[in-house]
Design a protein around this motif. Structure first.
Motif, PDB file in Angstrom:
ATOM      1  N   SER A  93       0.830  -1.209   0.000  1.00  9.48           N
ATOM      2  CA  SER A  93       0.000   0.000   0.000  1.00  9.48           C
ATOM      3  C   SER A  93       0.868   1.264   0.000  1.00  9.48           C
ATOM      4  N   ALA A  94       0.330   2.322  -0.561  1.00  9.77           N
ATOM      5  CA  ALA A  94       1.080   3.579  -0.704  1.00  9.77           C
ATOM      6  C   ALA A  94       1.390   4.237   0.637  1.00  9.77           C
ATOM      7  N   HIS A  95       2.484   4.988   0.657  1.00 11.55           N
ATOM      8  CA  HIS A  95       2.723   5.939   1.739  1.00 11.55           C
ATOM      9  C   HIS A  95       1.814   7.139   1.440  1.00 11.55           C
ATOM     10  N   LYS A 147     -10.313   8.896   3.190  1.00  6.32           N
ATOM     11  CA  LYS A 147      -9.604   7.675   3.606  1.00  6.32           C
ATOM     12  C   LYS A 147     -10.235   6.447   2.951  1.00  6.32           C
ATOM     13  N   SER A 164      -8.478   4.040   0.002  1.00  7.78           N
ATOM     14  CA  SER A 164      -8.198   2.626   0.310  1.00  7.78           C
ATOM     15  C   SER A 164      -8.454   1.732  -0.914  1.00  7.78           C
ATOM     16  N   GLN A 165      -9.287   2.208  -1.837  1.00 10.80           N
ATOM     17  CA  GLN A 165      -9.611   1.419  -3.035  1.00 10.80           C
ATOM     18  C   GLN A 165      -8.477   1.409  -4.068  1.00 10.80           C
ATOM     19  N   ALA A 223      -5.014   2.543  -3.154  1.00 10.30           N
ATOM     20  CA  ALA A 223      -3.712   2.761  -2.501  1.00 10.30           C
ATOM     21  C   ALA A 223      -2.652   1.753  -2.944  1.00 10.30           C
ATOM     22  N   ASP A 224      -3.068   0.560  -3.347  1.00 11.50           N
ATOM     23  CA  ASP A 224      -2.082  -0.448  -3.759  1.00 11.50           C
ATOM     24  C   ASP A 224      -1.540  -0.209  -5.169  1.00 11.50           C
ATOM     25  N   GLN A 225      -2.072   0.804  -5.856  1.00  9.82           N
ATOM     26  CA  GLN A 225      -1.604   1.116  -7.220  1.00  9.82           C
ATOM     27  C   GLN A 225      -0.448   2.137  -7.217  1.00  9.82           C
ATOM     28  N   ASP A 243       3.037   4.143  -5.040  1.00  6.81           N
ATOM     29  CA  ASP A 243       4.047   4.121  -3.973  1.00  6.81           C
ATOM     30  C   ASP A 243       3.809   5.272  -2.993  1.00  6.81           C
ATOM     31  N   GLN A 286      -0.905   8.982   6.609  1.00  9.34           N
ATOM     32  CA  GLN A 286      -0.049   8.406   7.659  1.00  9.34           C
ATOM     33  C   GLN A 286       0.922   9.460   8.173  1.00  9.34           C
TER      34      GLN A 286
END
Length: 259
Positions: A2-4, A110, A114-115, A117-119, A121, A143
């Motif tokens: 997941s992205a920072h 948020k 979350s949908q 964030a994995d795409q 960095d 974060q």
């Protein structure tokens, strides 16, 4: 992975917040990162600074926060710089009023991020210069916070206000929120006042101050009017080199936090 997620925030305007967002994004792309900018400011400066015509934005962050469109369909590639943008325009100001009655309104961003964030960095959020519901959405989604500040007397007051806000949000909603660092912007090393404020920052926030200051630089000021980051506008400018150095510090600190 997941992205920072980093919110760039300061409750004081005119501190180079959007300049930092756009140029840090371009610098992280240069360092082989996949980056998304979220423009949370109704002025839409990060949108135009990325070469996107905010007048043509119909499905931007405003529609995402209200739940009218899927976040994926609202993401637009920047014209220059190699990053993506969740764009904004004046319509976003209306979201404040429209979200007031909504359940979990401070969680809207948020949940949307979350949908996707994995795409990415890094996801960098450009927050408004005031503490509004939009800023709270940004701080709840993030974060980390990067605080751009000008080395002037009142700037220290602004940082104190922001730290108090971070503390409240950490206690109430987002316990993992942390200040990644304070970056000195529009920096003039010849100024005695800048040196005095610098000394105070080093004394009060020794572990939070980024080593790289961002200088006053005409190329950094000109680049947004061409809809591009300084890295594309003038790769050799001192401001461009400073943001590349800042990106390296951000990468290092984020990696240390994750370790």
């Amino acid at each position: 992975m997941s992205a920072h997620i980093i919110a760039v925030a300061n409750q004081k305007g005119g501190v180079g917040k959007t300049t930092t967002v756009v140029n840090l994004a371009a610098s992280l792309v240069e360092r082989q990162c996949k980056v998304l900018i979220v423009d949370l400011d109704p002025q839409g400066n990060a949108t135009t600074g990325s070469g996107i015509n905010k007048g043509n934005v119909s499905n931007g962050i405003y529609a995402v926060l209200l739940g009218n469109v899927d976040i994926q369909s609202a993401i637009t590639p920047a014209q220059h710089g190699g990053f993506d943008v969740l764009p904004a325009n004046r319509a976003l100001a209306g979201a404040e009023v429209e979200l007031v009655q909504e359940l979990a309104r401070e969680m809207r961003l948020k949940n949307a991020l979350s949908q996707i964030a994995d795409q990415y960095d890094y996801i960098i959020i450009d927050c408004p210069p005031t503490l509004t519901l939009l800023t709270i959405n940004g701080l709840v989604a993030a974060q980390y916070i990067i605080v751009p500040m000008v080395c002037e007397y009142y700037a220290l007051e602004g940082i104190s206000d922001l730290i108090a806000t971070v503390r409240k949000i950490r206690q109430a909603i987002n316990p993992e929120l942390d200040i990644l660092g304070i970056v000195r912007t529009l920096y003039d090393p010849r100024s005695l006042l800048a040196k005095q404020v610098d000394d105070q920052l080093s004394a009060h926030f020794p572990d939070k101050l980024f080593a790289t200051p961002i200088p006053r630089n005409i190329r950094l000021a000109e680049a947004p009017s061409h809809g591009m980051p300084a890295l594309q506008y003038d790769p050799k400018a001192t401001g461009t080199k400073a943001y590349l150095a800042l990106a390296d510090e951000v990468l290092l600190r984020a990696a240390q936090k994750q370790a």
